[in-house]
Design a protein around this motif. Structure first.
Motif, mmCIF file in Angstrom:
data_model
loop_
_atom_site.group_PDB
_atom_site.id
_atom_site.type_symbol
_atom_site.label_atom_id
_atom_site.label_comp_id
_atom_site.label_asym_id
_atom_site.label_seq_id
_atom_site.Cartn_x
_atom_site.Cartn_y
_atom_site.Cartn_z
ATOM 1 N N PRO A 45 0.782 -1.234 0.000
ATOM 2 C CA PRO A 45 0.000 0.000 0.000
ATOM 3 C C PRO A 45 0.820 1.295 0.000
ATOM 4 O O PRO A 45 0.459 2.248 -0.696
ATOM 5 N N LYS A 46 1.921 1.335 0.734
ATOM 6 C CA LYS A 46 2.750 2.550 0.759
ATOM 7 C C LYS A 46 3.350 2.844 -0.616
ATOM 8 O O LYS A 46 3.469 3.993 -1.017
ATOM 9 N N VAL A 95 0.857 4.528 -3.529
ATOM 10 C CA VAL A 95 0.434 5.929 -3.521
ATOM 11 C C VAL A 95 0.915 6.681 -4.757
ATOM 12 O O VAL A 95 0.142 7.404 -5.394
ATOM 13 N N TYR A 106 -1.380 6.008 -7.881
ATOM 14 C CA TYR A 106 -2.834 6.212 -7.866
ATOM 15 C C TYR A 106 -3.318 6.901 -9.144
ATOM 16 O O TYR A 106 -4.196 6.390 -9.840
ATOM 17 N N ASN A 125 -5.731 -2.057 0.231
ATOM 18 C CA ASN A 125 -5.508 -0.634 0.470
ATOM 19 C C ASN A 125 -6.831 0.138 0.479
ATOM 20 O O ASN A 125 -7.246 0.674 -0.542
ATOM 21 N N PRO A 126 -7.513 0.215 1.632
ATOM 22 C CA PRO A 126 -8.794 0.919 1.722
ATOM 23 C C PRO A 126 -8.745 2.370 1.236
ATOM 24 O O PRO A 126 -9.716 2.858 0.664
ATOM 25 N N GLU A 127 -7.634 3.060 1.437
ATOM 26 C CA GLU A 127 -7.517 4.436 0.951
ATOM 27 C C GLU A 127 -7.685 4.482 -0.577
ATOM 28 O O GLU A 127 -8.401 5.326 -1.107
ATOM 29 N N PHE A 128 -7.038 3.564 -1.258
ATOM 30 C CA PHE A 128 -7.102 3.523 -2.718
ATOM 31 C C PHE A 128 -8.495 3.087 -3.185
ATOM 32 O O PHE A 128 -8.985 3.548 -4.207
ATOM 33 N N TYR A 129 -9.154 2.208 -2.428
ATOM 34 C CA TYR A 129 -10.503 1.771 -2.790
ATOM 35 C C TYR A 129 -11.416 2.983 -2.961
ATOM 36 O O TYR A 129 -12.218 3.046 -3.895
ATOM 37 N N GLY A 130 -11.293 3.950 -2.047
ATOM 38 C CA GLY A 130 -12.132 5.145 -2.114
ATOM 39 C C GLY A 130 -11.931 5.915 -3.405
ATOM 40 O O GLY A 130 -12.895 6.354 -4.038
ATOM 41 N N LEU A 131 -10.688 6.073 -3.807
ATOM 42 C CA LEU A 131 -10.381 6.782 -5.050
ATOM 43 C C LEU A 131 -10.927 6.024 -6.258
ATOM 44 O O LEU A 131 -11.483 6.626 -7.185
ATOM 45 N N GLU A 175 -14.642 6.564 -6.536
ATOM 46 C CA GLU A 175 -14.937 7.898 -7.082
ATOM 47 C C GLU A 175 -14.881 7.910 -8.602
ATOM 48 O O GLU A 175 -15.566 8.694 -9.252
#
Length: 120
Positions: A66-67, A70, A73, A92-98, A101
């Motif tokens: 995941p790191k 970034v 992305y 990577n939940p952060e990337f899932y959001g993107l 979108e």
């Protein structure tokens, strides 16, 4: 229809899952492109070390933690793939959001298992 796939985090080392994924994708007659840190070739697929504007990518299969994801992305989103596969260890939940979108499907799965069970 075969799903053109980008292996992101491809390795020349034969003991790496990303290397085996390239081999299995090719063996399943799936058009494959690859990006990694070292230029080379696996099963006839050139591992690119520059981010190219690949056309009609259906699937991006990730082999980066995941790191390390970034910095890719925007690149992955710009390819507008139909889906992104997060292999074990790349979740990577952060990337899932993107991805949500941008209406890009994603799944936590193993490319090798999907291929071996005809679910790719």
């Amino acid at each position: 229809m075969k799903k053109k796939t980008l292996v992101l985090g491809a390795s020349l080392k034969p003991n790496r899952y990303s290397n085996y994924a390239v081999q299995r994708l090719v063996a399943n007659s799936i058009e494959t492109v690859a990006f990694g840190l070292r230029k080379g070739e696996v099963s006839g697929v050139t591992i690119d070390t520059e981010l190219l504007d690949y056309e009609t990518i259906h699937t991006v299969t990730l082999y980066l933690n995941p790191k390390r994801q970034v910095e890719y992305y925007n690149y992955i989103v710009s390819l507008n793939p139909k889906r992104v596969i997060f292999n074990p260890g790349t979740e990577n939940p952060e990337f899932y959001g993107l991805l949500k979108e941008h209406n890009i499907a994603f799944e936590e799965a193993c490319t090798l298992v999907l291929l071996s069970t005809n679910q790719y």
